[in-house]
Design an enzyme around this catalytic site. Structure first.
Site, PDB file in Angstrom:
ATOM      1  N   CYS A 183      63.365  95.233 -13.963  1.00 36.53           N
ATOM      2  CA  CYS A 183      64.406  95.695 -14.893  1.00 36.53           C
ATOM      3  C   CYS A 183      64.738  97.164 -14.638  1.00 36.53           C
ATOM      4  O   CYS A 183      63.863  98.034 -14.688  1.00 36.53           O
ATOM      5  CB  CYS A 183      63.931  95.475 -16.330  1.00 36.53           C
ATOM      6  SG  CYS A 183      64.928  96.313 -17.570  1.00 36.53           S
ATOM      7  N   HIS A 184      66.025  97.441 -14.393  1.00 38.82           N
ATOM      8  CA  HIS A 184      66.476  98.809 -14.124  1.00 38.82           C
ATOM      9  C   HIS A 184      66.203  99.730 -15.304  1.00 38.82           C
ATOM     10  O   HIS A 184      65.745 100.873 -15.139  1.00 38.82           O
ATOM     11  CB  HIS A 184      67.975  98.782 -13.794  1.00 38.82           C
ATOM     12  CG  HIS A 184      68.621 100.126 -13.831  1.00 38.82           C
ATOM     13  ND1 HIS A 184      68.363 101.110 -12.900  1.00 38.82           N
ATOM     14  CD2 HIS A 184      69.526 100.672 -14.707  1.00 38.82           C
ATOM     15  CE1 HIS A 184      69.072 102.194 -13.189  1.00 38.82           C
ATOM     16  NE2 HIS A 184      69.784 101.946 -14.279  1.00 38.82           N
TER      17      HIS A 184
END
Length: 483
Positions: A183-184
């Protein structure tokens, strides 16, 4: 002067002439017994005719009292600019979709999107029990610290299924960051979270009442924790308390993702543990009027939308500028409390509507739709909208104009599909005109006369046939011709 006897004669002659037009002449009483006779068959037929007559009169009376409806379909004509737009009223409960993620979008077949949708849609947080808590305000995207760097060692403990409950019931307050390495937004939060943990540890050394931790939702040793707590957005920050039970609600953090903001928010829970501030699951630590955390797990979405009278779609799905989603666990189960088209009707207008028409105004109302827990589920609602013009009885009020619809719902379950709720509507260019009326009094009176006269006449014919048949049989019997 005329003699009195002459005047009496003329009056008597005129009276006799008037009696000559009597259609209902009667037998003299002393002749009735000689000219008429009774029979059992005639009595039975008379009783039967009277019963039939009463039944037909009762049926005709019901018809006279009943409201008659006449309907016809005509082409709808748009005569003004205001007729080119249509109001849509929505009130939908999403049981597992948080207000922070619920995005409402409207588009039509020409690809036109409504950019001002947020200003006309209200969102209210729902807790685990489905009760409303606080209204969800219009807020900007989640603010991130972009230059935060944590140079020290990792100070936040990584919990697993084996260690989670032990820490949960050891510390007064446990705040957990549920993340996914891919997840960024989780990657951007990681240095902020680590530095926040270190800052609190330095500020409150040896105080184990507040504990910050993290859980990797992709690891096999902790994946079940994310499923248990229904983590479908990354990152998700939840608050756990020492005295939690299996039914306890856990508030989630939606404030600014910076070290000052997170530490200030966490310190508020430490103050709750010290009984310095009232205990609450809705916290506005920076006192800016926007809550930083709450215990809402669902969302009540309602509003009035004004759209062009063209085929279009209302779409609700999860969207956020600060989260990545796990579509496999995203749940868009919902209950349609109310969906209708056109202005709201007044109570007197509702009272004037026929029952079938009234039901078509909110054909989807109070219906629930559940998503599959294992497969991403999209809910499609196909709606055909038709304008109605009702002309009720004058005693019910003036004519009413409204929009009714029929709906067909379907579930799409497909891996990789983004769970969505779609209301695809089409406004048909026709008008159903319904007029109410009652049977005229003169028509009712005519029908009564027809019933009485018709039954009496038919019964007389049947009686005559029966009498002649009995006479013929009796004559043959007397002559010995019946064998």
């Amino acid at each position: 002067q005329f003699p009195r006897s002459s005047l009496n004669f003329d009056a008597s002659e005129m009276l006799n002439s008037f009696k000559a037009v009597d259609f209902y002449r009667k037998l003299k009483r002393d002749l009735q017994a000689e000219l008429t006779e009774t029979s059992f068959a005639g009595a039975a037929l008379s009783i039967f005719a009277a019963v039939v007559m009463l039944a037909l009169i009762f049926a005709e009376l019901n018809s006279f009292l009943a409201i008659q409806e006449e309907s016809k379909v005509v082409l709808d004509q748009i005569t003004s600019v205001t007729d080119d737009t249509l109001q849509i009223n929505i009130n939908i409960t999403f049981h597992r979709l948080k207000c922070e993620y619920a995005s409402v979008d409207v588009t039509n077949f020409m690809g036109t999107h409504d950019a001002e949708m947020a200003a006309r849609v209200q969102k209210v947080h729902l807790n685990k029990a489905g009760l409303t808590t606080t209204e969800h305000p219009d807020r900007p995207a989640v603010q991130h610290s972009t230059d935060e760097v944590h140079d020290g060692s990792m100070t936040t403990e990584l919990l697993t299924e084996l260690t989670f409950e032990a820490h949960h019931h050891t510390h007064q307050i446990m705040i957990v960051n549920f993340f996914a390495p891919w997840c960024h937004w989780c990657q951007r939060l990681e240095p902020v979270w680590e530095k926040s943990t270190a800052t609190l540890a330095q500020k409150y050394p040896g105080d184990d009442r507040l504990f910050l931790a993290k859980v990797d939702c992709t690891a096999s040793v902790s994946e079940s924790l994310c499923i248990k707590h229904r983590i479908d957005a990354f990152p998700t920050i939840l608050v756990f308390r020492k005295d939690d039970t299996g039914t306890s609600e856990h508030e989630s953090y939606h404030g600014e993702r910076s070290v000052p903001a997170i530490t200030q928010w966490a310190e508020h829970f430490l103050a709750q543990a010290k009984n310095l501030v009232p205990k609450s699951r809705t916290v506005d630590a920076d006192r800016d009027g926007v809550v930083d955390s709450h215990d809402g797990v669902g969302c009540l979405v309602s509003g009035l939308l004004h759209v062009q009278r063209a085929p279009g779609m209302i779409k609700v799905q999860a969207a956020s500028e600060g989260h990545d989603f796990n579509w496999e666990t995203m749940d868009v189960s919902h209950t349609v409390n109310h969906v209708s088209f056109g202005p709201f009707l007044k109570p007197e207008a509702w009272a004037a509507l026929p029952a079938k028409t009234a039901r078509s105004v909110g054909a989807l109302d109070s219906k629930s739709f559940t998503s599959d827990k294992q497969t991403p589920t999209t809910h499609e609602h196909y709606i055909k909208v038709v304008r109605h013009q009702i002309s009720p009885l004058p005693s019910k009020g003036p004519p009413v104009s409204l929009f009714g619809y029929v709906a067909h719902s379907n579930n799409i379950q497909k891996t990789g599909e983004v769970p969505t709720v779609r209301f695809s509507y089409e406004i048909l260019p026709i008008v159903v005109q319904i007029s109410e009326s009652r049977q005229a009094l003169y028509h009712f009176a005519t029908q009564l006369c027809a019933i009485v006269g018709g039954v009496f006449t038919v019964a007389g014919i049947v009686a005559s046939v029966m009498d002649k048949g009995i006479q013929a049989v009796t004559k043959k019997q007397s002559l010995g011709k019946l064998g």
